[in-house]
Scaffold this motif. Structure first.
Motif, PDB file in Angstrom:
ATOM      1  N   GLU A 127     -11.791 -15.485  -2.024  1.00 38.66           N
ATOM      2  CA  GLU A 127     -10.847 -15.120  -3.079  1.00 38.66           C
ATOM      3  C   GLU A 127      -9.963 -13.964  -2.633  1.00 38.66           C
ATOM      4  N   ALA A 128     -10.537 -13.025  -1.904  1.00 39.81           N
ATOM      5  CA  ALA A 128      -9.749 -11.903  -1.389  1.00 39.81           C
ATOM      6  C   ALA A 128      -8.681 -12.403  -0.423  1.00 39.81           C
ATOM      7  N   ARG A 129      -9.060 -13.317   0.460  1.00 36.17           N
ATOM      8  CA  ARG A 129      -8.103 -13.887   1.405  1.00 36.17           C
ATOM      9  C   ARG A 129      -6.970 -14.596   0.651  1.00 36.17           C
ATOM     10  N   ALA A 130      -7.345 -15.367  -0.377  1.00 39.03           N
ATOM     11  CA  ALA A 130      -6.347 -16.104  -1.145  1.00 39.03           C
ATOM     12  C   ALA A 130      -5.373 -15.144  -1.822  1.00 39.03           C
ATOM     13  N   GLU A 131      -5.889 -14.028  -2.306  1.00 39.52           N
ATOM     14  CA  GLU A 131      -5.034 -13.028  -2.950  1.00 39.52           C
ATOM     15  C   GLU A 131      -4.050 -12.430  -1.948  1.00 39.52           C
ATOM     16  N   VAL A 132      -4.540 -12.187  -0.743  1.00 35.34           N
ATOM     17  CA  VAL A 132      -3.668 -11.656   0.311  1.00 35.34           C
ATOM     18  C   VAL A 132      -2.588 -12.679   0.657  1.00 35.34           C
ATOM     19  N   ARG A 133      -2.977 -13.945   0.784  1.00 29.35           N
ATOM     20  CA  ARG A 133      -1.993 -14.986   1.125  1.00 29.35           C
ATOM     21  C   ARG A 133      -0.925 -15.104   0.042  1.00 29.35           C
ATOM     22  N   ARG A 134      -1.341 -15.007  -1.206  1.00 30.08           N
ATOM     23  CA  ARG A 134      -0.382 -15.150  -2.307  1.00 30.08           C
ATOM     24  C   ARG A 134       0.669 -14.043  -2.299  1.00 30.08           C
ATOM     25  N   SER A 135       0.301 -12.894  -1.802  1.00 33.33           N
ATOM     26  CA  SER A 135       1.184 -11.725  -1.928  1.00 33.33           C
ATOM     27  C   SER A 135       1.782 -11.259  -0.613  1.00 33.33           C
ATOM     28  N   ALA A 136       1.426 -11.891   0.505  1.00 35.99           N
ATOM     29  CA  ALA A 136       1.853 -11.395   1.818  1.00 35.99           C
ATOM     30  C   ALA A 136       3.372 -11.330   1.935  1.00 35.99           C
ATOM     31  N   HIS A 137       4.082 -12.246   1.294  1.00 34.47           N
ATOM     32  CA  HIS A 137       5.547 -12.271   1.406  1.00 34.47           C
ATOM     33  C   HIS A 137       6.199 -11.100   0.682  1.00 34.47           C
ATOM     34  N   LEU A 138       5.441 -10.370  -0.138  1.00 33.26           N
ATOM     35  CA  LEU A 138       5.984  -9.243  -0.889  1.00 33.26           C
ATOM     36  C   LEU A 138       5.956  -7.945  -0.093  1.00 33.26           C
ATOM     37  N   GLU A 139       5.210  -7.922   1.003  1.00 28.43           N
ATOM     38  CA  GLU A 139       4.998  -6.692   1.765  1.00 28.43           C
ATOM     39  C   GLU A 139       5.956  -6.614   2.943  1.00 28.43           C
ATOM     40  N   GLU A 140       6.608  -5.458   3.071  1.00 26.69           N
ATOM     41  CA  GLU A 140       7.556  -5.277   4.181  1.00 26.69           C
ATOM     42  C   GLU A 140       6.829  -5.079   5.510  1.00 26.69           C
ATOM     43  N   THR A 141       5.695  -4.375   5.484  1.00 24.90           N
ATOM     44  CA  THR A 141       4.892  -4.197   6.686  1.00 24.90           C
ATOM     45  C   THR A 141       3.582  -4.960   6.506  1.00 24.90           C
ATOM     46  N   SER A 142       2.932  -5.260   7.619  1.00 22.08           N
ATOM     47  CA  SER A 142       1.757  -6.134   7.553  1.00 22.08           C
ATOM     48  C   SER A 142       0.429  -5.401   7.725  1.00 22.08           C
ATOM     49  N   PHE A 143       0.442  -4.058   7.806  1.00 20.09           N
ATOM     50  CA  PHE A 143      -0.810  -3.345   8.037  1.00 20.09           C
ATOM     51  C   PHE A 143      -1.837  -3.631   6.938  1.00 20.09           C
ATOM     52  N   THR A 144      -1.414  -3.521   5.681  1.00 22.59           N
ATOM     53  CA  THR A 144      -2.353  -3.748   4.584  1.00 22.59           C
ATOM     54  C   THR A 144      -2.896  -5.164   4.619  1.00 22.59           C
ATOM     55  N   THR A 145      -2.018  -6.127   4.827  1.00 21.24           N
ATOM     56  CA  THR A 145      -2.440  -7.529   4.895  1.00 21.24           C
ATOM     57  C   THR A 145      -3.449  -7.740   6.019  1.00 21.24           C
ATOM     58  N   ASP A 146      -3.106  -7.264   7.219  1.00 18.02           N
ATOM     59  CA  ASP A 146      -4.004  -7.465   8.356  1.00 18.02           C
ATOM     60  C   ASP A 146      -5.330  -6.731   8.174  1.00 18.02           C
ATOM     61  N   SER A 147      -5.300  -5.536   7.593  1.00 15.97           N
ATOM     62  CA  SER A 147      -6.543  -4.790   7.410  1.00 15.97           C
ATOM     63  C   SER A 147      -7.462  -5.472   6.413  1.00 15.97           C
ATOM     64  N   LEU A 148      -6.897  -6.042   5.350  1.00 14.74           N
ATOM     65  CA  LEU A 148      -7.717  -6.746   4.363  1.00 14.74           C
ATOM     66  C   LEU A 148      -8.322  -8.019   4.949  1.00 14.74           C
ATOM     67  N   VAL A 149      -7.506  -8.789   5.660  1.00 18.01           N
ATOM     68  CA  VAL A 149      -8.019 -10.024   6.267  1.00 18.01           C
ATOM     69  C   VAL A 149      -9.063  -9.696   7.328  1.00 18.01           C
ATOM     70  N   ALA A 150      -8.822  -8.628   8.096  1.00 23.56           N
ATOM     71  CA  ALA A 150      -9.782  -8.225   9.125  1.00 23.56           C
ATOM     72  C   ALA A 150     -11.134  -7.886   8.513  1.00 23.56           C
ATOM     73  N   ARG A 151     -11.123  -7.178   7.388  1.00 24.28           N
ATOM     74  CA  ARG A 151     -12.387  -6.825   6.727  1.00 24.28           C
ATOM     75  C   ARG A 151     -13.121  -8.063   6.230  1.00 24.28           C
ATOM     76  N   ALA A 152     -12.372  -9.002   5.663  1.00 22.36           N
ATOM     77  CA  ALA A 152     -13.007 -10.243   5.187  1.00 22.36           C
ATOM     78  C   ALA A 152     -13.622 -11.009   6.354  1.00 22.36           C
ATOM     79  N   ALA A 153     -12.854 -11.151   7.422  1.00 21.81           N
ATOM     80  CA  ALA A 153     -13.350 -11.895   8.583  1.00 21.81           C
ATOM     81  C   ALA A 153     -14.544 -11.202   9.225  1.00 21.81           C
ATOM     82  N   PHE A 154     -14.518  -9.870   9.273  1.00 20.25           N
ATOM     83  CA  PHE A 154     -15.638  -9.124   9.845  1.00 20.25           C
ATOM     84  C   PHE A 154     -16.909  -9.381   9.029  1.00 20.25           C
TER      85      PHE A 154
END
Length: 290
Positions: A127-154
């Motif tokens: 669900e966290a990944r899905a939330e990130v995917r839904r909102s990724a286009h709203l973010e100018e930089t990708s640090f937050t997106t990558d950090s959240l996905v990295a934590r989920a994958a870890f």
């Protein structure tokens, strides 16, 4: 729950009769510490009462909040509610509040990120990944997106994906302190995946902290030396925070060495400290749940 007088860590450090276990100086140090009650908890409870009273007096609409006059104000109310629940360690209520905030301001990336963070706390990784995917286009930089996905994958032990996003997070981090924390996770993800010689991203580590953690993971300093760094911190609150971090990363180092029982003891000690707003707390909880 934290007692009214103090938080005393009670950890079983005595090995069963006849067992031989490696020395655990950081656990021994954690057991010796008595931290004062987090006075913020009473403040947060008062704030929770205020916010819930305000929402009850002027309740936001149950549907189509984003199309309602005052949608931004309602989103702000739910944002405050979620932040307060999060500070109290109630991730389920925090996630529910942030979800309502998102429904009122669906184009506010930071609200999606806060919701995703609470979903990670709850172990709801997909669900966290899905939330990130839904909102990724709203973010100018990708640090937050990558950090959240990295934590989920870890936490899901999906090492190739974790390593990919951790590398990006290190490169994109806005400062060397955040970059160094993700370097620690990057090192561990590679060790957990079976790599004998992990490779880090070329970036200057944060000198005072958490560079000692990274040095410890790479066997440049001992666990006892790491304890000495933690105990030199005179501020109780800050010492509690860096102890939480040191315990988690040490537990991960034991886990990478296939010493599962020892690792769990470190993760239990991490969670006992109840530093809810640090990602090490949720990462340790995920290891215990897994």
């Amino acid at each position: 729950m934290i007692s009214a007088s103090a938080l005393v860590l009670v950890l079983a450090l005595t090995a069963p009769p006849g067992a031989t276990e490696p020395s655990t100086p950081l656990l021994a140090y954690a057991t010796s510490q008595t931290f004062p009650t987090l006075v913020d908890q009473a403040v947060h409870r008062r704030r929770l009462a205020q916010i819930t009273h305000t929402i009850a007096k002027d309740p936001p609409p149950e549907a189509d909040c984003a199309r309602t006059l005052g949608a931004s104000r309602f989103a702000s109310m739910y944002d405050d509610l979620g932040a307060t629940y999060s500070a109290l360690g109630d991730a389920a209520q925090a996630a529910a509040a942030f979800a309502k905030a998102v429904s009122c301001r669906p184009r506010a990336f930071y609200l999606h990120a806060l919701l995703a963070d609470e979903l990670l706390q709850l172990g709801r990784f997909d669900e966290a990944r899905a939330e990130v995917r839904r909102s990724a286009h709203l973010e100018e930089t990708s640090f937050t997106t990558d950090s959240l996905v990295a934590r989920a994958a870890f936490s899901q032990r999906q090492w190739p994906e974790a390593i990919e996003h951790l590398r990006r997070a290190v490169s994109e981090a806005p400062d060397d302190v955040q970059a160094t924390y993700f370097q620690c996770l990057l090192w561990l993800a590679q060790k957990r995946s079976g790599s004998a010689t992990p490779a880090l991203v070329s970036r200057t580590p944060a000198k005072l902290w958490p560079e000692p953690v990274l040095d410890f993971l790479q066997d440049h300093i001992t666990e006892t030396a790491l304890v000495h760094v933690v105990e030199r911190e005179r501020d109780d609150r800050r010492r509690r925070e860096i102890l939480c971090e040191a315990l988690f990363y040490t537990g991960e180092k034991y886990l990478a060495a296939h010493q599962v029982r020892q690792a769990r003891r470190y993760f239990e000690a991490t969670v006992h400290l109840q530093v809810y707003d640090f990602i090490e707390h949720s990462l340790a909880a995920a290891e215990l749940a897994g």
